[in-house]
Write an enzyme that holds these catalytic residues in place. Sequence first.
Site, PDB file in Angstrom:
ATOM      1  N   ASN A 182      57.591  29.914  78.108  1.00  0.00           N
ATOM      2  CA  ASN A 182      56.523  30.896  77.927  1.00  0.00           C
ATOM      3  C   ASN A 182      56.486  31.879  79.094  1.00  0.00           C
ATOM      4  O   ASN A 182      56.578  31.477  80.244  1.00  0.00           O
ATOM      5  CB  ASN A 182      55.173  30.192  77.829  1.00  0.00           C
ATOM      6  CG  ASN A 182      55.042  29.455  76.515  1.00  0.00           C
ATOM      7  OD1 ASN A 182      54.829  30.066  75.479  1.00  0.00           O
ATOM      8  ND2 ASN A 182      55.214  28.149  76.550  1.00  0.00           N
ATOM      9  N   GLU A 225      59.294  33.236  75.188  1.00  0.00           N
ATOM     10  CA  GLU A 225      58.168  33.476  74.279  1.00  0.00           C
ATOM     11  C   GLU A 225      57.199  34.440  74.957  1.00  0.00           C
ATOM     12  O   GLU A 225      56.632  34.139  75.997  1.00  0.00           O
ATOM     13  CB  GLU A 225      57.454  32.156  73.944  1.00  0.00           C
ATOM     14  CG  GLU A 225      58.381  31.149  73.286  1.00  0.00           C
ATOM     15  CD  GLU A 225      57.651  30.057  72.515  1.00  0.00           C
ATOM     16  OE1 GLU A 225      56.399  30.027  72.546  1.00  0.00           O
ATOM     17  OE2 GLU A 225      58.341  29.238  71.876  1.00  0.00           O
ATOM     18  N   GLU A 268      60.312  23.852  72.645  1.00  0.00           N
ATOM     19  CA  GLU A 268      59.542  24.725  73.538  1.00  0.00           C
ATOM     20  C   GLU A 268      59.084  23.901  74.741  1.00  0.00           C
ATOM     21  O   GLU A 268      58.624  22.767  74.574  1.00  0.00           O
ATOM     22  CB  GLU A 268      58.303  25.286  72.822  1.00  0.00           C
ATOM     23  CG  GLU A 268      57.389  26.076  73.773  1.00  0.00           C
ATOM     24  CD  GLU A 268      56.166  26.710  73.110  1.00  0.00           C
ATOM     25  OE1 GLU A 268      55.896  26.436  71.923  1.00  0.00           O
ATOM     26  OE2 GLU A 268      55.482  27.493  73.807  1.00  0.00           O
ATOM     27  N   ASP A 279      55.311  35.363  70.477  1.00  0.00           N
ATOM     28  CA  ASP A 279      54.442  34.198  70.326  1.00  0.00           C
ATOM     29  C   ASP A 279      53.116  34.620  69.698  1.00  0.00           C
ATOM     30  O   ASP A 279      52.707  35.775  69.816  1.00  0.00           O
ATOM     31  CB  ASP A 279      54.183  33.624  71.730  1.00  0.00           C
ATOM     32  CG  ASP A 279      53.829  32.152  71.695  1.00  0.00           C
ATOM     33  OD1 ASP A 279      53.636  31.614  70.587  1.00  0.00           O
ATOM     34  OD2 ASP A 279      53.758  31.544  72.780  1.00  0.00           O
ATOM     35  N   GLU A 339      54.193  27.743  63.815  1.00  0.00           N
ATOM     36  CA  GLU A 339      53.636  26.744  64.730  1.00  0.00           C
ATOM     37  C   GLU A 339      52.412  26.099  64.122  1.00  0.00           C
ATOM     38  O   GLU A 339      51.768  26.691  63.261  1.00  0.00           O
ATOM     39  CB  GLU A 339      53.092  27.447  65.978  1.00  0.00           C
ATOM     40  CG  GLU A 339      54.059  27.875  66.976  1.00  0.00           C
ATOM     41  CD  GLU A 339      53.297  28.354  68.213  1.00  0.00           C
ATOM     42  OE1 GLU A 339      53.064  27.510  69.097  1.00  0.00           O
ATOM     43  OE2 GLU A 339      52.951  29.547  68.277  1.00  0.00           O
TER      44      GLU A 339
HETATM   45  P1  C2E Z   1      51.431  28.196  72.973  1.00  0.00           P
HETATM   46  O1  C2E Z   1      52.537  28.892  73.696  1.00  0.00           O
HETATM   47  O2  C2E Z   1      50.943  28.840  71.735  1.00  0.00           O
HETATM   48  O3  C2E Z   1      51.949  26.742  72.699  1.00  0.00           O
HETATM   49  C1  C2E Z   1      51.676  26.011  71.538  1.00  0.00           C
HETATM   50  C2  C2E Z   1      50.496  25.128  71.728  1.00  0.00           C
HETATM   51  O4  C2E Z   1      50.138  24.572  70.483  1.00  0.00           O
HETATM   52  C3  C2E Z   1      50.779  23.944  72.637  1.00  0.00           C
HETATM   53  O5  C2E Z   1      49.585  23.624  73.327  1.00  0.00           O
HETATM   54  C4  C2E Z   1      51.113  22.854  71.653  1.00  0.00           C
HETATM   55  O6  C2E Z   1      50.912  21.572  72.158  1.00  0.00           O
HETATM   56  C5  C2E Z   1      50.129  23.177  70.563  1.00  0.00           C
HETATM   57  N1  C2E Z   1      50.565  22.648  69.272  1.00  0.00           N
HETATM   58  C6  C2E Z   1      51.811  22.402  68.839  1.00  0.00           C
HETATM   59  N2  C2E Z   1      51.801  21.932  67.580  1.00  0.00           N
HETATM   60  C7  C2E Z   1      50.512  21.862  67.194  1.00  0.00           C
HETATM   61  C8  C2E Z   1      49.849  21.436  65.982  1.00  0.00           C
HETATM   62  O7  C2E Z   1      50.430  21.028  65.012  1.00  0.00           O
HETATM   63  N3  C2E Z   1      48.504  21.552  65.957  1.00  0.00           N
HETATM   64  C9  C2E Z   1      47.799  21.993  67.018  1.00  0.00           C
HETATM   65  N4  C2E Z   1      46.481  22.081  66.920  1.00  0.00           N
HETATM   66  N5  C2E Z   1      48.381  22.403  68.168  1.00  0.00           N
HETATM   67  C10 C2E Z   1      49.737  22.324  68.254  1.00  0.00           C
HETATM   68  P2  C2E Z   1      49.553  23.328  74.858  1.00  0.00           P
HETATM   69  O8  C2E Z   1      50.760  22.571  75.269  1.00  0.00           O
HETATM   70  O9  C2E Z   1      48.229  22.752  75.156  1.00  0.00           O
HETATM   71  O10 C2E Z   1      49.672  24.742  75.511  1.00  0.00           O
HETATM   72  C11 C2E Z   1      48.650  25.663  75.383  1.00  0.00           C
HETATM   73  C12 C2E Z   1      49.046  27.026  75.812  1.00  0.00           C
HETATM   74  O11 C2E Z   1      49.236  27.072  77.227  1.00  0.00           O
HETATM   75  C13 C2E Z   1      50.357  27.501  75.230  1.00  0.00           C
HETATM   76  O12 C2E Z   1      50.156  28.004  73.950  1.00  0.00           O
HETATM   77  C14 C2E Z   1      50.750  28.561  76.208  1.00  0.00           C
HETATM   78  O13 C2E Z   1      50.096  29.754  75.935  1.00  0.00           O
HETATM   79  C15 C2E Z   1      50.228  28.011  77.511  1.00  0.00           C
HETATM   80  N6  C2E Z   1      51.342  27.379  78.241  1.00  0.00           N
HETATM   81  C16 C2E Z   1      51.817  26.117  78.137  1.00  0.00           C
HETATM   82  N7  C2E Z   1      52.843  25.945  79.009  1.00  0.00           N
HETATM   83  C17 C2E Z   1      53.016  27.110  79.653  1.00  0.00           C
HETATM   84  C18 C2E Z   1      53.924  27.569  80.683  1.00  0.00           C
HETATM   85  O14 C2E Z   1      54.813  26.862  81.182  1.00  0.00           O
HETATM   86  N8  C2E Z   1      53.770  28.850  81.101  1.00  0.00           N
HETATM   87  C19 C2E Z   1      52.828  29.668  80.577  1.00  0.00           C
HETATM   88  N9  C2E Z   1      52.756  30.921  81.053  1.00  0.00           N
HETATM   89  N10 C2E Z   1      51.978  29.287  79.623  1.00  0.00           N
HETATM   90  C20 C2E Z   1      52.064  28.027  79.159  1.00  0.00           C
HETATM   91 CA    CA Z   2      54.494  29.480  73.276  1.00  0.00          CA
HETATM   92 CA    CA Z   3      52.011  30.057  70.217  1.00  0.00          CA
END
Ligand code: C2E
Ligand code: CA
Ligand code: CA
Length: 694
Positions: A529, A561, A470, A591, A648
């Site tokens: 995403n 997603e 992802e 998602d 996830e």
């Molecule tokens: P998401 O789409 O639900 O992405 C998964 C989030 O969970 C990611 O946080 C990831 O780093 C985190 N994660 C993965 N494995 C684990 C784990 O084992 N434990 C825990 N506690 N967390 C884990 P991240 O990278 O901080 O991203 C947060 C949110 O920001 C994403 O949730 C998504 O909604 C948004 N996001 C990130 N990149 C993009 C993007 O390019 N475009 C858009 N529209 N939204 C984005």
């Molecule tokens: Ca996602």
């Molecule tokens: Ca997610």
Amino acid sequence: MDKKTLLAVDDAEINRKILSKLFSNEFDVLEACNGKEAIDVLNKKEGNVDIIILDIIMPDYDGFYFLEKIKATDYADVPVVISTTDTSPEAEERLLDLGATDLIYKPFNPQNAVKKVKAILARHEAENQKIKITASSLEERHTIVMRQTNTFSAEYDFVTKKISIDPEYSSYVHRDFCNIDISDPSTMIGLIYRPDLDAVVSFLNVGEIRETTQRYINIRILTNNNIYEWFRLALTVHIEDSVKTKAIITFNNINSEMEAIKKLEIFSSVDRLTKIPNRNTFVEKTQGIIEENKDTKFAIVRFDIESFKIINQLFGTYEGDSILKFIAVKLQEIIEPIKNGTYCRITSDLFAFSIPYENEDLLTSVIDTLVAAVKMYPLNFDITLSFGIYIAENSEYSVRHMLDRAGVAQKSTKNNYKTHISYFDEALREQEEIEITIVSEMKRALENGEFKIYLQPKCDMRTGKIIGSEALVRWLHPEKGLISPRSFIPIFENNGFITELDYYIFETVSKQLNEWRNDGVPILPVSVNVSRADLYDPYLFPNIVKIVDKYNIPHEYIEFELTESSFISDNHKLVELTYNLQKAGFHVLMDDFGSGYSSLNSLKDIKVDVLKIDINFLPTSTSDERASKILASVVSMANALDLKVVVEGVETREQADFLISIGAYEAQGYYFFRPMPVEDYEKALKAQFEASQK
Ligand code: C2E
Ligand code: CA
Ligand code: CA
């Protein structure tokens, strides 16, 4: 032609006489002095009544009684025009909900009343005829509608895929209007006011409609005078045997109506429902007071009712309105005696007030009195108010800005069940500063390439092998370092910048896949995403295709997603996008399944390929039996529906073992891999590939 028959129902004889006189040229007028008598007249006439004018407030058997009763008779279809003195939109809405066809206002304007009633009758007849007439008598139907109202219409035939437009259209809208292709929004640019375009596109999307329905929208359309005027569009989709046969759109010019409303709003200083000052009045008056009292501190307070929506749903909007009026009265009683105190209703259940602030005492007593007063309201529901407070120490900021800050404070109470009062404090001020920095730097950052993607592998837990990844965005800020998407994505979603950023991410991912392919790196699918805010871009889908095809990436390598929206009204966009993406060969993941936004229910409308379940949405430990059972049954349901599942947030060995035991094999989580820079991911891929060659 025979004269039509009109029944005038009013308890005041004088009103009945006026109506008789007004309408006797055009109608045979019958009279009744209350709701019961009116039903009797209908029965006696055996339905030979064409239209009814009904007073609402009458002794014994009132208008509500009549509206309720007539529903159960054979005359339920006879149009009922309410004559009322209450011109509020709330009253109108309520009466229309109860089954009234339209309203006329007392005292009657002789010419208008007759014209209006005739138009209502004509419209009603035309609408009733519509159901019976087939396409062959298109002309006839058009003329009936047209004659009476400022309306033209167009009809789309789902079988022949042809549109017929009323030839009269060009006397209402620009002559180029007939060149619009409703499947291509770009043909509407210039003819439909740009800010209204997105709304039109979703309005015209009838994909999810399953039964004959009608919906409305108000938009601005270019006329032959090269100005935009307001039109109300009504769209009726006809469905026979669950097949769409045709769609009829009527275009009704409502420009003068809209202008009148606008003028009314500007000129009026009070809120329409509660009659206390409105926001504009509040801002002006408070601004003046603060400027005149430069040495005094003021408390600017915003408050609303928690779960007001639920109150409306449970008890009806009438009760909801009555609560709002009650609060307005209390607010007035409490603030009016305070020197330099001001107050208003902002919108819906949002109110504000401003009072001088020497110390907490006065403010606390105002809030306590208000809370206690509201508790007295007789309702089987705890009405809780939540307050956001901004203390203004100098008049450096505008009252609007202070209200915004009070609003920020108020929002922070929403995540907190214990306290319902919150001040705009240092922490919130810092947050505001960060937001300002983020917003002022975002464009530059995108141009400078400060947004980077990190890739988090997804793997098969049985083998530990990477099966895809992802893309997660990071902001590599030159001074502040790595910023998490959680601090900027919500802000970008609010101001719309997210869409630009997401396109950039789609492009970066496509470019990267292309590079790997050229360099002979084995490639696996990458998911990106899609923000809910992206759905408002009417060109989202064509743009996605354009970006991906620019790099010639086979569509199965890019996955999308999507998160379900909490606003049901947006979901048709989601359904449409999912459909389009899949038709074009992309995979779609739902998602955050189970987060509360998404639900089992949505699976019947949105046919995704993969469910992403965040294990953290379930109660914490897997030893919790219920949580495990829920997860296990979701997985088995998904298997039964041929849906893939990716879990996830897997952080521990125990979680992984448990998931394997219930048949969920694919995971994304810190236990296996954290999100990593692209180069690291590439290394991991290569290593895996080499290992498999051995
Ligand atoms: P998401 O789409 O639900 O992405 C998964 C989030 O969970 C990611 O946080 C990831 O780093 C985190 N994660 C993965 N494995 C684990 C784990 O084992 N434990 C825990 N506690 N967390 C884990 P991240 O990278 O901080 O991203 C947060 C949110 O920001 C994403 O949730 C998504 O909604 C948004 N996001 C990130 N990149 C993009 C993007 O390019 N475009 C858009 N529209 N939204 C984005
Ligand atoms: Ca996602
Ligand atoms: Ca997610």
